[in-house]
Scaffold this motif. Sequence first.
Motif, PDB file in Angstrom:
ATOM      1  N   GLY A   1     -19.973 -68.270   8.792  1.00  0.00           N
ATOM      2  CA  GLY A   1     -18.893 -67.298   8.697  1.00  0.00           C
ATOM      3  C   GLY A   1     -17.515 -67.902   8.549  1.00  0.00           C
ATOM      4  O   GLY A   1     -16.534 -67.184   8.393  1.00  0.00           O
ATOM      5  N   ALA A   2     -17.403 -69.253   8.569  1.00  0.00           N
ATOM      6  CA  ALA A   2     -16.102 -69.921   8.435  1.00  0.00           C
ATOM      7  C   ALA A   2     -15.817 -70.183   6.958  1.00  0.00           C
ATOM      8  O   ALA A   2     -16.662 -70.709   6.237  1.00  0.00           O
ATOM      9  CB  ALA A   2     -16.082 -71.227   9.217  1.00  0.00           C
ATOM     10  N   VAL A   3     -14.609 -69.798   6.517  1.00  0.00           N
ATOM     11  CA  VAL A   3     -14.188 -69.964   5.134  1.00  0.00           C
ATOM     12  C   VAL A   3     -12.795 -70.583   5.130  1.00  0.00           C
ATOM     13  O   VAL A   3     -11.908 -70.132   5.854  1.00  0.00           O
ATOM     14  CB  VAL A   3     -14.162 -68.600   4.396  1.00  0.00           C
ATOM     15  N   GLU A   4     -12.608 -71.592   4.300  1.00  0.00           N
ATOM     16  CA  GLU A   4     -11.318 -72.279   4.177  1.00  0.00           C
ATOM     17  C   GLU A   4     -10.442 -71.569   3.151  1.00  0.00           C
ATOM     18  O   GLU A   4     -10.918 -71.153   2.099  1.00  0.00           O
ATOM     19  CB  GLU A   4     -11.564 -73.718   3.731  1.00  0.00           C
ATOM     20  N   LYS A   5      -9.136 -71.428   3.472  1.00  0.00           N
ATOM     21  CA  LYS A   5      -8.166 -70.828   2.551  1.00  0.00           C
ATOM     22  C   LYS A   5      -6.871 -71.621   2.600  1.00  0.00           C
ATOM     23  O   LYS A   5      -6.450 -72.063   3.665  1.00  0.00           O
ATOM     24  CB  LYS A   5      -7.846 -69.384   2.947  1.00  0.00           C
ATOM     25  N   LYS A   6      -6.226 -71.764   1.453  1.00  0.00           N
ATOM     26  CA  LYS A   6      -4.911 -72.404   1.408  1.00  0.00           C
ATOM     27  C   LYS A   6      -3.878 -71.333   1.756  1.00  0.00           C
ATOM     28  O   LYS A   6      -3.809 -70.298   1.099  1.00  0.00           O
ATOM     29  CB  LYS A   6      -4.656 -72.968   0.017  1.00  0.00           C
ATOM     30  N   MET A   7      -3.122 -71.562   2.828  1.00  0.00           N
ATOM     31  CA  MET A   7      -2.136 -70.590   3.307  1.00  0.00           C
ATOM     32  C   MET A   7      -0.985 -71.309   3.994  1.00  0.00           C
ATOM     33  O   MET A   7      -1.180 -72.350   4.610  1.00  0.00           O
ATOM     34  CB  MET A   7      -2.758 -69.632   4.337  1.00  0.00           C
ATOM     35  N   PHE A   8       0.190 -70.708   3.958  1.00  0.00           N
ATOM     36  CA  PHE A   8       1.345 -71.162   4.738  1.00  0.00           C
ATOM     37  C   PHE A   8       1.681 -72.639   4.505  1.00  0.00           C
ATOM     38  O   PHE A   8       2.120 -73.328   5.414  1.00  0.00           O
ATOM     39  CB  PHE A   8       1.137 -70.930   6.233  1.00  0.00           C
ATOM     40  N   GLY A   9       1.452 -73.151   3.314  1.00  0.00           N
ATOM     41  CA  GLY A   9       1.743 -74.548   3.033  1.00  0.00           C
ATOM     42  C   GLY A   9       0.741 -75.509   3.623  1.00  0.00           C
ATOM     43  O   GLY A   9       0.958 -76.719   3.650  1.00  0.00           O
ATOM     44  N   GLY A  10      -0.359 -75.012   4.122  1.00  0.00           N
ATOM     45  CA  GLY A  10      -1.420 -75.838   4.692  1.00  0.00           C
ATOM     46  C   GLY A  10      -2.756 -75.180   4.411  1.00  0.00           C
ATOM     47  O   GLY A  10      -2.913 -74.466   3.425  1.00  0.00           O
TER      48      GLY A  10
ATOM     49  N   LEU B   1      -8.810 -68.098  12.221  1.00  0.00           N
ATOM     50  CA  LEU B   1      -9.296 -68.849  13.376  1.00  0.00           C
ATOM     51  C   LEU B   1      -8.369 -70.018  13.706  1.00  0.00           C
ATOM     52  O   LEU B   1      -7.942 -70.186  14.846  1.00  0.00           O
ATOM     53  CB  LEU B   1     -10.710 -69.369  13.090  1.00  0.00           C
ATOM     54  N   CYS B   2      -8.066 -70.846  12.695  1.00  0.00           N
ATOM     55  CA  CYS B   2      -7.274 -72.043  12.933  1.00  0.00           C
ATOM     56  C   CYS B   2      -6.710 -72.544  11.613  1.00  0.00           C
ATOM     57  O   CYS B   2      -7.046 -72.021  10.548  1.00  0.00           O
ATOM     58  CB  CYS B   2      -8.114 -73.123  13.594  1.00  0.00           C
ATOM     59  N   GLY B   3      -5.858 -73.552  11.708  1.00  0.00           N
ATOM     60  CA  GLY B   3      -5.265 -74.108  10.508  1.00  0.00           C
ATOM     61  C   GLY B   3      -4.752 -75.511  10.747  1.00  0.00           C
ATOM     62  O   GLY B   3      -4.740 -75.989  11.883  1.00  0.00           O
ATOM     63  N   VAL B   4      -4.355 -76.155   9.661  1.00  0.00           N
ATOM     64  CA  VAL B   4      -3.822 -77.513   9.753  1.00  0.00           C
ATOM     65  C   VAL B   4      -2.527 -77.629   8.969  1.00  0.00           C
ATOM     66  O   VAL B   4      -2.342 -76.978   7.947  1.00  0.00           O
ATOM     67  CB  VAL B   4      -4.820 -78.579   9.248  1.00  0.00           C
ATOM     68  N   GLU B   5      -1.641 -78.416   9.491  1.00  0.00           N
ATOM     69  CA  GLU B   5      -0.442 -78.888   8.821  1.00  0.00           C
ATOM     70  C   GLU B   5      -0.383 -80.377   9.121  1.00  0.00           C
ATOM     71  O   GLU B   5      -1.120 -80.869   9.974  1.00  0.00           O
ATOM     72  CB  GLU B   5       0.812 -78.201   9.374  1.00  0.00           C
ATOM     73  N   VAL B   6       0.513 -81.073   8.485  1.00  0.00           N
ATOM     74  CA  VAL B   6       0.627 -82.506   8.732  1.00  0.00           C
ATOM     75  C   VAL B   6       0.966 -82.746  10.199  1.00  0.00           C
ATOM     76  O   VAL B   6       1.971 -82.239  10.708  1.00  0.00           O
ATOM     77  CB  VAL B   6       1.701 -83.137   7.813  1.00  0.00           C
ATOM     78  N   GLY B   7       0.103 -83.443  10.895  1.00  0.00           N
ATOM     79  CA  GLY B   7       0.354 -83.845  12.282  1.00  0.00           C
ATOM     80  C   GLY B   7       0.075 -82.808  13.349  1.00  0.00           C
ATOM     81  O   GLY B   7       0.261 -83.080  14.529  1.00  0.00           O
ATOM     82  N   ARG B   8      -0.369 -81.610  12.946  1.00  0.00           N
ATOM     83  CA  ARG B   8      -0.634 -80.604  13.978  1.00  0.00           C
ATOM     84  C   ARG B   8      -1.661 -79.575  13.490  1.00  0.00           C
ATOM     85  O   ARG B   8      -1.878 -79.415  12.299  1.00  0.00           O
ATOM     86  CB  ARG B   8       0.633 -79.902  14.423  1.00  0.00           C
ATOM     87  N   TYR B   9      -2.246 -78.918  14.473  1.00  0.00           N
ATOM     88  CA  TYR B   9      -3.210 -77.862  14.219  1.00  0.00           C
ATOM     89  C   TYR B   9      -2.692 -76.549  14.790  1.00  0.00           C
ATOM     90  O   TYR B   9      -1.915 -76.550  15.743  1.00  0.00           O
ATOM     91  CB  TYR B   9      -4.551 -78.159  14.904  1.00  0.00           C
ATOM     92  N   MET B  10      -3.152 -75.465  14.231  1.00  0.00           N
ATOM     93  CA  MET B  10      -2.848 -74.134  14.744  1.00  0.00           C
ATOM     94  C   MET B  10      -4.170 -73.501  15.161  1.00  0.00           C
ATOM     95  O   MET B  10      -5.162 -73.610  14.446  1.00  0.00           O
ATOM     96  CB  MET B  10      -2.185 -73.283  13.654  1.00  0.00           C
ATOM     97  N   PHE B  11      -4.174 -72.874  16.322  1.00  0.00           N
ATOM     98  CA  PHE B  11      -5.359 -72.156  16.792  1.00  0.00           C
ATOM     99  C   PHE B  11      -4.961 -70.752  17.220  1.00  0.00           C
ATOM    100  O   PHE B  11      -3.948 -70.569  17.901  1.00  0.00           O
ATOM    101  CB  PHE B  11      -6.014 -72.881  17.977  1.00  0.00           C
ATOM    102  N   ARG B  12      -5.774 -69.796  16.827  1.00  0.00           N
ATOM    103  CA  ARG B  12      -5.570 -68.409  17.245  1.00  0.00           C
ATOM    104  C   ARG B  12      -6.453 -68.180  18.457  1.00  0.00           C
ATOM    105  O   ARG B  12      -7.674 -68.125  18.362  1.00  0.00           O
ATOM    106  CB  ARG B  12      -5.962 -67.453  16.121  1.00  0.00           C
ATOM    107  N   VAL B  13      -5.819 -68.055  19.610  1.00  0.00           N
ATOM    108  CA  VAL B  13      -6.561 -67.940  20.869  1.00  0.00           C
ATOM    109  C   VAL B  13      -6.439 -66.558  21.498  1.00  0.00           C
ATOM    110  O   VAL B  13      -7.107 -66.271  22.492  1.00  0.00           O
ATOM    111  CB  VAL B  13      -6.109 -69.022  21.879  1.00  0.00           C
TER     112      VAL B  13
END
Length: 98
Positions: A10-19, A29-41
């Motif tokens: 059920g996990a799908v990758e998408k290009k969003m928000f410059g990352g 669910l989550c995302g990546v940018e240079v040097g950091r991750y984003m998690f929806r908790v």
Amino acid sequence: MREALNSRQGAVEKKMFGGYCWMLHGNMLCGVEVGRYMFRVGKNLEAEALARPGARPMDITGRPMRGFVWVNAEAADGKGLEQWIALAARYVGALPAK
């Protein structure tokens, strides 16, 4: 992140928000940018997430986005990354699929 989520159903990758972001059954669910991750908790798990090393509130517009956290990449290596994904999946996995 890509490798950790590659086999999750059920996990799908998408290009969003410059990352890159990963959706779980259509919900962010989550995302990546240079040097950091984003998690929806979610709001109920936010305090637990912010108590972990390397976490801070997500703030893009000058106001914190409740239920989302940034995590320094160094604080989410190996097993740490799996634990962050599991925490986010506890919230996102309970949401209705889109």
